[in-house]
Scaffold this motif. Structure first.
Motif, short mmCIF file in Angstrom:
data_model
loop_
_atom_site.label_atom_id
_atom_site.label_comp_id
_atom_site.label_asym_id
_atom_site.label_seq_id
_atom_site.Cartn_x
_atom_site.Cartn_y
_atom_site.Cartn_z
N ALA A 1 11.71 -35.11 -5.04
CA ALA A 1 10.98 -33.97 -6.32
C ALA A 1 11.91 -33.69 -7.36
O ALA A 1 10.80 -33.55 -8.33
CB ALA A 1 10.57 -33.26 -5.18
N VAL A 2 12.43 -34.04 -6.75
CA VAL A 2 14.21 -33.23 -8.17
C VAL A 2 13.98 -34.38 -9.02
O VAL A 2 14.22 -34.28 -10.69
CB VAL A 2 15.61 -32.98 -7.60
CG1 VAL A 2 16.20 -32.84 -8.60
CG2 VAL A 2 15.58 -32.10 -6.53
N SER A 3 13.81 -35.96 -8.83
CA SER A 3 14.35 -36.50 -9.53
C SER A 3 12.55 -36.61 -10.40
O SER A 3 12.19 -37.51 -11.23
CB SER A 3 14.23 -37.91 -8.97
OG SER A 3 15.58 -38.36 -8.61
N ALA A 4 11.19 -36.34 -9.62
CA ALA A 4 10.64 -36.49 -10.67
C ALA A 4 10.41 -35.45 -11.29
O ALA A 4 10.10 -35.64 -12.16
CB ALA A 4 8.89 -36.41 -9.58
N ALA A 5 10.85 -34.15 -11.34
CA ALA A 5 11.27 -33.46 -12.47
C ALA A 5 11.82 -33.28 -13.33
O ALA A 5 11.42 -33.54 -14.28
CB ALA A 5 11.80 -31.89 -11.49
N ALA A 6 12.52 -34.46 -13.37
CA ALA A 6 13.31 -35.23 -14.36
C ALA A 6 12.60 -35.73 -14.83
O ALA A 6 12.67 -36.05 -16.34
CB ALA A 6 15.03 -35.25 -14.49
N ILE A 7 12.09 -36.53 -14.60
CA ILE A 7 11.49 -37.79 -14.89
C ILE A 7 10.03 -37.02 -15.28
O ILE A 7 9.99 -37.40 -17.43
CB ILE A 7 10.51 -38.72 -14.43
CG1 ILE A 7 11.59 -39.88 -13.15
CG2 ILE A 7 9.31 -39.22 -14.83
CD1 ILE A 7 11.06 -40.40 -12.69
N VAL A 8 9.49 -35.95 -15.35
CA VAL A 8 8.23 -35.17 -16.70
C VAL A 8 8.82 -34.61 -17.56
O VAL A 8 8.60 -34.50 -18.46
CB VAL A 8 7.60 -34.04 -15.38
CG1 VAL A 8 7.24 -33.04 -16.29
CG2 VAL A 8 7.10 -34.79 -14.17
N THR A 9 10.02 -34.47 -17.17
CA THR A 9 11.60 -33.46 -18.10
C THR A 9 11.46 -34.41 -19.65
O THR A 9 11.63 -34.08 -20.43
CB THR A 9 12.39 -32.68 -17.74
OG1 THR A 9 11.86 -31.93 -16.88
CG2 THR A 9 13.24 -31.78 -18.34
#
Length: 80
Positions: free
Chosen positions: A52-60
């Motif tokens: 989930a944290v990695s996905a948030a970084a990708i979206v950002t």
């Protein structure tokens, strides 16, 4: 700064460079999706949080690249 380093820096700020960055970021999203699926199958909460944290970084990252792409597009228009 060497000539090769200048070319690399200019490429990074070009439309082609931004598109390449978008592509590699999207490719990284595939691995995060795989990680999340495996974490859910294994009921591994810690790996699911990591995904989930990695996905948030990708979206950002994608949002930043999109903004850069828009900025490059605005520079191409002749004002006047």
């Amino acid at each position: 700064m060497s000539a090769m380093a200048k070319k690399a820096k200019n490429f990074k700020k070009s439309k082609s460079g931004v598109y390449l960055s978008l592509g590699t970021t999207a490719f990284g999203a595939l691995s995060v999706v795989k990680q999340a699926k495996m974490a859910r199958q294994d009921n591994d909460t810690l790996r699911l949080i990591d995904a989930a944290v990695s996905a948030a970084a990708i979206v950002t990252g994608m949002a930043i690249l999109y903004r850069e792409l828009k900025r490059l597009g605005d520079d191409d228009v002749l004002l006047g």
